[in-house]
Scaffold this motif. Structure first.
Motif, PDB file in Angstrom:
ATOM      1  N   ALA A  31      26.065  39.839  27.944  1.00  0.00           N
ATOM      2  CA  ALA A  31      26.900  39.825  29.147  1.00  0.00           C
ATOM      3  C   ALA A  31      28.277  40.399  28.835  1.00  0.00           C
ATOM      4  N   ASP A  32      29.081  40.620  29.860  1.00  0.00           N
ATOM      5  CA  ASP A  32      30.492  40.995  29.702  1.00  0.00           C
ATOM      6  C   ASP A  32      30.679  42.224  28.802  1.00  0.00           C
ATOM      7  N   PRO A  33      29.964  43.306  29.033  1.00  0.00           N
ATOM      8  CA  PRO A  33      29.984  44.417  28.078  1.00  0.00           C
ATOM      9  C   PRO A  33      31.289  45.224  28.098  1.00  0.00           C
ATOM     10  N   ASP A  64      27.745  28.767  26.478  1.00  0.00           N
ATOM     11  CA  ASP A  64      28.017  28.092  25.202  1.00  0.00           C
ATOM     12  C   ASP A  64      27.733  29.003  24.009  1.00  0.00           C
ATOM     13  N   MET A  65      28.301  30.193  24.047  1.00  0.00           N
ATOM     14  CA  MET A  65      27.907  31.219  23.083  1.00  0.00           C
ATOM     15  C   MET A  65      28.481  30.988  21.679  1.00  0.00           C
ATOM     16  N   ARG A  66      27.687  31.393  20.666  1.00  0.00           N
ATOM     17  CA  ARG A  66      28.015  31.095  19.263  1.00  0.00           C
ATOM     18  C   ARG A  66      28.291  32.318  18.393  1.00  0.00           C
ATOM     19  N   LEU A  99      32.326  31.308  22.658  1.00  0.00           N
ATOM     20  CA  LEU A  99      32.803  32.677  22.427  1.00  0.00           C
ATOM     21  C   LEU A  99      32.538  33.476  23.691  1.00  0.00           C
ATOM     22  N   TRP A 100      33.568  33.608  24.513  1.00  0.00           N
ATOM     23  CA  TRP A 100      33.411  34.305  25.788  1.00  0.00           C
ATOM     24  C   TRP A 100      33.719  35.802  25.658  1.00  0.00           C
ATOM     25  N   ALA A 101      33.907  36.458  26.779  1.00  0.00           N
ATOM     26  CA  ALA A 101      33.945  37.928  26.829  1.00  0.00           C
ATOM     27  C   ALA A 101      34.938  38.572  25.853  1.00  0.00           C
ATOM     28  N   PRO A 102      34.451  39.417  24.949  1.00  0.00           N
ATOM     29  CA  PRO A 102      35.312  40.067  23.960  1.00  0.00           C
ATOM     30  C   PRO A 102      35.701  41.495  24.361  1.00  0.00           C
ATOM     31  N   SER A 150      43.971  31.193  27.723  1.00  0.00           N
ATOM     32  CA  SER A 150      42.982  31.631  28.710  1.00  0.00           C
ATOM     33  C   SER A 150      41.955  32.576  28.074  1.00  0.00           C
ATOM     34  N   ILE A 151      41.345  33.457  28.889  1.00  0.00           N
ATOM     35  CA  ILE A 151      40.128  34.168  28.446  1.00  0.00           C
ATOM     36  C   ILE A 151      40.179  35.671  28.745  1.00  0.00           C
ATOM     37  N   ASP A 152      39.105  36.333  28.393  1.00  0.00           N
ATOM     38  CA  ASP A 152      38.797  37.708  28.796  1.00  0.00           C
ATOM     39  C   ASP A 152      39.860  38.734  28.388  1.00  0.00           C
ATOM     40  N   PRO A 153      40.096  38.891  27.079  1.00  0.00           N
ATOM     41  CA  PRO A 153      41.024  39.936  26.632  1.00  0.00           C
ATOM     42  C   PRO A 153      40.450  41.329  26.878  1.00  0.00           C
ATOM     43  N   GLU A 242      38.873  36.833  37.037  1.00  0.00           N
ATOM     44  CA  GLU A 242      38.690  37.027  35.592  1.00  0.00           C
ATOM     45  C   GLU A 242      38.257  38.470  35.341  1.00  0.00           C
ATOM     46  N   ALA A 243      37.928  38.789  34.076  1.00  0.00           N
ATOM     47  CA  ALA A 243      37.340  40.086  33.720  1.00  0.00           C
ATOM     48  C   ALA A 243      38.268  41.285  33.958  1.00  0.00           C
ATOM     49  N   ALA A 244      39.484  41.201  33.447  1.00  0.00           N
ATOM     50  CA  ALA A 244      40.411  42.334  33.559  1.00  0.00           C
ATOM     51  C   ALA A 244      39.924  43.526  32.724  1.00  0.00           C
ATOM     52  N   TRP A 290      25.846  34.768  39.276  1.00  0.00           N
ATOM     53  CA  TRP A 290      27.157  34.302  39.758  1.00  0.00           C
ATOM     54  C   TRP A 290      28.283  35.168  39.223  1.00  0.00           C
ATOM     55  N   THR A 291      28.323  35.371  37.913  1.00  0.00           N
ATOM     56  CA  THR A 291      29.441  36.116  37.330  1.00  0.00           C
ATOM     57  C   THR A 291      29.247  37.621  37.474  1.00  0.00           C
ATOM     58  N   SER A 292      30.382  38.328  37.489  1.00  0.00           N
ATOM     59  CA  SER A 292      30.338  39.779  37.424  1.00  0.00           C
ATOM     60  C   SER A 292      31.436  40.185  36.451  1.00  0.00           C
ATOM     61  N   HIS A 293      31.122  41.083  35.535  1.00  0.00           N
ATOM     62  CA  HIS A 293      32.091  41.426  34.481  1.00  0.00           C
ATOM     63  C   HIS A 293      31.703  42.786  33.925  1.00  0.00           C
ATOM     64  N   HIS A 294      32.691  43.635  33.771  1.00  0.00           N
ATOM     65  CA  HIS A 294      32.417  45.050  33.547  1.00  0.00           C
ATOM     66  C   HIS A 294      33.374  45.668  32.539  1.00  0.00           C
ATOM     67  N   TYR A 307      28.080  46.745  33.077  1.00  0.00           N
ATOM     68  CA  TYR A 307      28.176  45.502  33.831  1.00  0.00           C
ATOM     69  C   TYR A 307      26.998  44.612  33.448  1.00  0.00           C
ATOM     70  N   HIS A 308      26.827  43.497  34.111  1.00  0.00           N
ATOM     71  CA  HIS A 308      25.661  42.664  33.816  1.00  0.00           C
ATOM     72  C   HIS A 308      25.128  42.040  35.100  1.00  0.00           C
ATOM     73  N   ASP A 309      23.890  41.567  35.021  1.00  0.00           N
ATOM     74  CA  ASP A 309      23.347  40.719  36.080  1.00  0.00           C
ATOM     75  C   ASP A 309      22.358  39.758  35.423  1.00  0.00           C
ATOM     76  N   LEU A 318      22.392  33.314  31.605  1.00  0.00           N
ATOM     77  CA  LEU A 318      21.559  34.131  30.707  1.00  0.00           C
ATOM     78  C   LEU A 318      21.454  35.528  31.305  1.00  0.00           C
ATOM     79  N   ARG A 319      22.382  36.383  30.874  1.00  0.00           N
ATOM     80  CA  ARG A 319      22.578  37.659  31.559  1.00  0.00           C
ATOM     81  C   ARG A 319      22.096  38.843  30.724  1.00  0.00           C
ATOM     82  N   ASN A 320      22.071  40.003  31.341  1.00  0.00           N
ATOM     83  CA  ASN A 320      21.650  41.211  30.627  1.00  0.00           C
ATOM     84  C   ASN A 320      22.570  42.372  31.010  1.00  0.00           C
TER      85      ASN A 320
HETATM   86  O1  FUB Z   1      30.691  35.063  29.624  1.00  0.00           O
HETATM   87  C1  FUB Z   1      31.531  33.952  29.839  1.00  0.00           C
HETATM   88  C2  FUB Z   1      32.458  34.205  30.961  1.00  0.00           C
HETATM   89  O2  FUB Z   1      31.728  34.462  32.158  1.00  0.00           O
HETATM   90  C3  FUB Z   1      33.317  35.425  30.790  1.00  0.00           C
HETATM   91  O3  FUB Z   1      34.362  35.261  29.880  1.00  0.00           O
HETATM   92  C4  FUB Z   1      33.697  35.638  32.200  1.00  0.00           C
HETATM   93  O4  FUB Z   1      34.315  36.850  32.464  1.00  0.00           O
HETATM   94  C5  FUB Z   1      32.377  35.473  32.898  1.00  0.00           C
HETATM   95  O5  FUB Z   1      31.610  36.645  32.826  1.00  0.00           O
END
Ligand code: FUB
Length: 342
Positions: A31-33, A64-66, A99-102, A150-153, A242-244, A290-294, A307-309, A318-320
Motif C-alpha cells: 500500500a501507499d506506494p 499493524d505493519m512490521r 510502520l506506515w506510509a514511507p 504524525s505520519i506520511d512523510p 493524509e498522504a501528502a 477505505w484509504t487512498s494514497h498515491h 496508488y492502491h486499492d 490489506l491493499r495492493n
Molecule cells: O498505510 C497506513 C496508513 O493508511 C497510511 O499511512 C495512510 O496514508 C493510509 O494509507
C-alpha cells in the motif's frame, strides 16, 4: 459487479474488469506506494500490509505493519522485482509498532528511507534510515527526526537541490492531537470539534543538507480555495486528511493528498514549495477500499500515479499497489481518473 454486496464478494469472484489497472504485486499485500526514478530504474517504496488479527479501531491499529519491502522495475508494465526486506521494525531502536506510509530520497551518494512509526508512548514520529543502494537494506538512525510527529512523510527535492518534507495525517495520524504544539493524549480521535474553524493543515519542514534532520521550523501548508480562503473542518470533500505528495510540473508546485473519509485524491497548485497552494479539485475518484494514497512520478516524459486499492483482499487494511497514467492538460490541470470502471 458493484452494488450493495460488493464488500461480501469472495476473492475468487472479484471481477477484474471493474478495475482501471491490475495489482503490481500479488505475493504479499502492499500500500501507499512512493515511486521514484533512481539511476534510470523505477523504485517503489510501499507499506507492507499484514493480517496479524489486531482489532480494528478508529485510530487504525489494524494497520499493524512490521517491515518494508522495496520493489523495482525497468519500465512501466515491466517485470516487478521484490528486493526483500529493506527495513524491519526490530531494527529501529525507537519504534514500537505500525510502520506506515514511507518515502525515499537520494542525495550525495546516499539513499534515504523516511517512515512513520509509533514510539513506546504510542506517539507517531518520523524516522530515517540510509543505504548506499536504492533497494536497501536501510540502516535506521537511533532516534526519530527531532521535532517530527504524525505520519506520511513525502520528501520533495527542488531543482536548486533544497529538500522539503511534507507530512501529517488526521484521525489515526494524530495531527489533531498536536494543536497546542504538544501531544495531547485526550485530543480528538477524528477531526477537531469546531466544524466552522479552519481545517487542520498538513506540515512542511526544510531538510538539513545531510537529510537527517529538519533545518528550521515546521510550518503549516496552506491549502486555499479559489477565493483565497482556507477550507473549514466541515469541508470533508476538500480538506486535507493524509498522504501528502509534491511534484513539480511546468514550474508549478503540485501538492496532492487524500481527503480520507471522503476518499478522494485531490490537488492544489502553488508557486513555491512552501505554499500557499490553491485547491484545484480531485484527480482520482474513490478506489475500492477505505484509504487512498498515491505518489506522482515522471518516467521518460510521461506522468504516472502509483496508488492502491483492496482488489485482492476486499479488506481495508490489506491493499495492493497499482499504477495508472496521469495526464496534465494544457492549462496545467490534472485529468480526473476513475479507478473503478463502471
Ligand atoms: O498505510 C497506513 C496508513 O493508511 C497510511 O499511512 C495512510 O496514508 C493510509 O494509507
Amino acid at each position: 459487479g458493484g452494488g450493495k454486496n460488493a464488500g461480501k464478494q469472495e476473492v475468487s469472484s472479484v471481477d477484474t474488469s471493474r478495475y482501471l489497472s491490475q495489482p503490481l504485486v500479488s505475493h504479499m499485500y502492499t500500500a501507499d506506494p512512493s515511486a521514484h526514478v533512481f539511476d534510470g530504474r523505477i523504485y517503489i517504496y510501499p507499506s507492507h500490509d499484514v493480517d496479524l488479527g489486531t482489532p480494528q479501531s478508529v485510530g487504525g491499529d489494524h494497520f499493524d505493519m512490521r517491515d518494508y519491502h522495496v520493489f523495482s522495475m525497468d519500465s512501466i508494465g515491466g517485470k516487478v522485482t521484490d528486493h526483500g526486506v529493506g527495513l524491519s521494525l526490530e531494527d529501529v531502536p525507537w519504534a514500537k509498532r505500525q510502520l506506515w506510509a514511507p518515502d525515499a530520497a537520494y542525495k550525495n551518494g546516499t539513499y534515504y528511507l523516511f517512515f512513520p512509526a509509533k514510539d513506546p508512548e504510542g506517539i507517531f514520529r518520523m524516522g530515517v534510515a540510509t543505504s548506499k543502494s536504492p533497494s536497501g537494506p536501510f540502516k535506521a538512525e537511533p532516534k526519530p527526526i527531532e521535532g517530527s510527529f504524525s505520519i506520511d512523510p513525502a520528501v520533495f527535492t527542488d531543482d536548486d537541490g533544497a529538500s522539503y518534507m511534507y507530512f501529517g495525517g488526521i484521525w489515526g495520524g494524530q495531527l489533531q492531537k498536536w494543536v497546542g504544539g504538544k501531544f495531547d493524549p485526550k485530543g480528538s480521535e477524528t477531526d477537531l470539534p469546531d466544524d466552522n474553524a479552519p481545517a487542520l493543515a498538513p506540515k512542511v519542514a526544510k531538510m538539513s543538507s545531510d537529510m537527517l534532520s529538519f533545518d528550521g521550523a515546521v510550518r503549516d501548508v496552506q491549502i486555499l480555495d479559489k477565493n483565497g480562503k482556507p477550507f473549514l473542518t466541515k469541508d470533508h470533500n476538500e480538506r486535507f486528511f493524509e498522504a501528502a505528495w509534491v511534484h513539480k510540473y511546468n514550474g508549478k508546485y503540485y501538492f496532492s493528498y487524500s481527503t480520507g473519509n471522503t476518499h478522494f485524491l485531490a490537488y492544489a497548485v502553488g508557486d513555491s514549495p512552501l505554499g500557499p497552494f490553491t485547491y484545484q479539485g480531485a484527480f482520482m475518484n474513490p478506489v475500492h477500499g477505505w484509504t487512498s494514497h498515491h505518489s506522482i512520478v515522471e518516467v521518460k516524459g510521461k506522468w504516472y500515479v502509483f496508488y492502491h486499492d483492496t482488489q485482492l483482499s476486499d479488506k481495508t487494511y490489506l491493499r495492493n499497489i497499482k499504477v495508472a497514467e496521469l495526464k496534465h492538460d494544457n492549462d496545467g490541470s490534472i485529468e480526473l481518473i476513475e479507478p473503478l470502471v463502471k
